[in-house]
Motif scaffolding. Structure first.
Motif: not given
Length: 296
Positions: A256-259, A100-110, A286-291, A276-283
């Motif tokens: 959200i992923p924490i909960f 679900n953490g992909l939302v910011p990435i697709f927000t950027i692309l759109i 998203v952080y780099i793209a949003n920042k 966990y590798v995938g989770m960290v990569a997604v996080g």
């Protein structure tokens, strides 16, 4: 920090807890209900809860806004409700919460391709890292292996595209409407669609009348999800979106992923190294793209 900024952050964390708990509620709902029943009941419950507010506010909505509010109802609520329920028949709730953490990435692309918002090069790097993490999560199996593609994960990806489209739509076309108006009116516009499907095309009513224990508890979980995870959460979300911007609001997916993972682990779900590798990569993505989202 200004009071408005502090309030936005507080609301963001409350929202993260509510939505982070949604995936485990879907999982519990699927014990006694089909994915289609889960998706439609969730929207029906949210629509009924917000009906008084929607009736009060509907008359103040301009006719030209109705088509946008219908789109919000479908993109932000109805379609994702079905997609998440179907996907979670084959995907752990914790992994679903991370995807679900992909939302910011697709927000950027759109925002980039539809609304022509310029981005920095770092944004593209973040998008790539995020998608690499997604690929790992989609193919992660037991142990430390990458042993195949779980096609159900693409339903979550599609749901995040819906959410991202909804974010940009609200910000660009409905930002001047009150958050409660956007949420309540959009939900009652799609509520009849969900109700028609639930009572006309599923066996939900018959199962409920038969009184099986698992049906009752599953109905309770999904009704709870509809009221809190859809109705109340969307009001909070739209409020945050109007206080800040689409990317700040979508950043709730950092938390959200924490909960989601916490509830999944408490419920006995097994997560392996590659998850966990995938989770960290997604996080990180998203952080780099949003920042770095705006071009200087």
């Amino acid at each position: 920090m200004q009071k408005s900024s502090l309030l936005a952050w507080v609301l963001l964390f409350v929202l993260a807890f509510i939505w982070g708990s949604s995936f485990i509620l879907i999982k519990k709902g699927l014990i006694g209900l089909t994915p289609e029943e889960v998706g439609s009941l969730r929207i029906v419950a949210a629509s009924i809860f917000l009906l008084p507010s929607a009736i009060k506010r509907f008359k103040y909505v301009e006719k030209k806004r109705i088509v946008y509010l219908i789109s919000v109802g479908f993109l932000g609520s109805l379609i994702p409700a079905f997609l998440f329920a179907i996907a979670q028949t084959q995907i752990a709730s914790a992994v679903t919460g991370v995807l679900n953490g992909l939302v910011p990435i697709f927000t950027i692309l759109i925002a980039l391709f539809v609304f022509r918002q310029k981005q920095t090069r770092a944004v593209y790097a973040g998008v790539i890292v995020g998608f690499i993490g997604t690929a790992i999560l989609i193919s992660a199996g037991e142990g430390n292996s990458l042993n195949g593609i779980n096609a159900y994960a693409f339903l979550i990806v599609l749901a995040t595209i819906c959410y991202a489209s909804n974010l940009n739509l609200i910000k660009q076309r409905l930002n001047d409407l009150h958050a409660v108006t956007v949420t309540s009116v959009s939900l009652i516009l799609v509520g009849p669609v969900a109700a028609t499907y639930l009572f006309g095309f599923t066996n939900f009513f018959q199962k409920l009348m038969n009184g099986a224990p698992e049906i009752g508890i599953s109905t309770f979980y999904i009704s709870l999800l509809g009221v809190f995870g859809t109705a109340i959460a969307l009001i909070i979300f739209n409020k945050v979106l109007q206080m800040k911007d689409a990317l700040f609001a979508s950043s709730v997916t950092y938390i959200i992923p924490i909960f989601a993972v916490m509830w999944g682990v408490l419920d006995g779900e097994k997560l392996y190294l590659m998850h966990y590798v995938g989770m960290v990569a997604v996080g990180i993505g998203v952080y780099i793209a949003n920042k770095n989202r705006y071009k200087k």
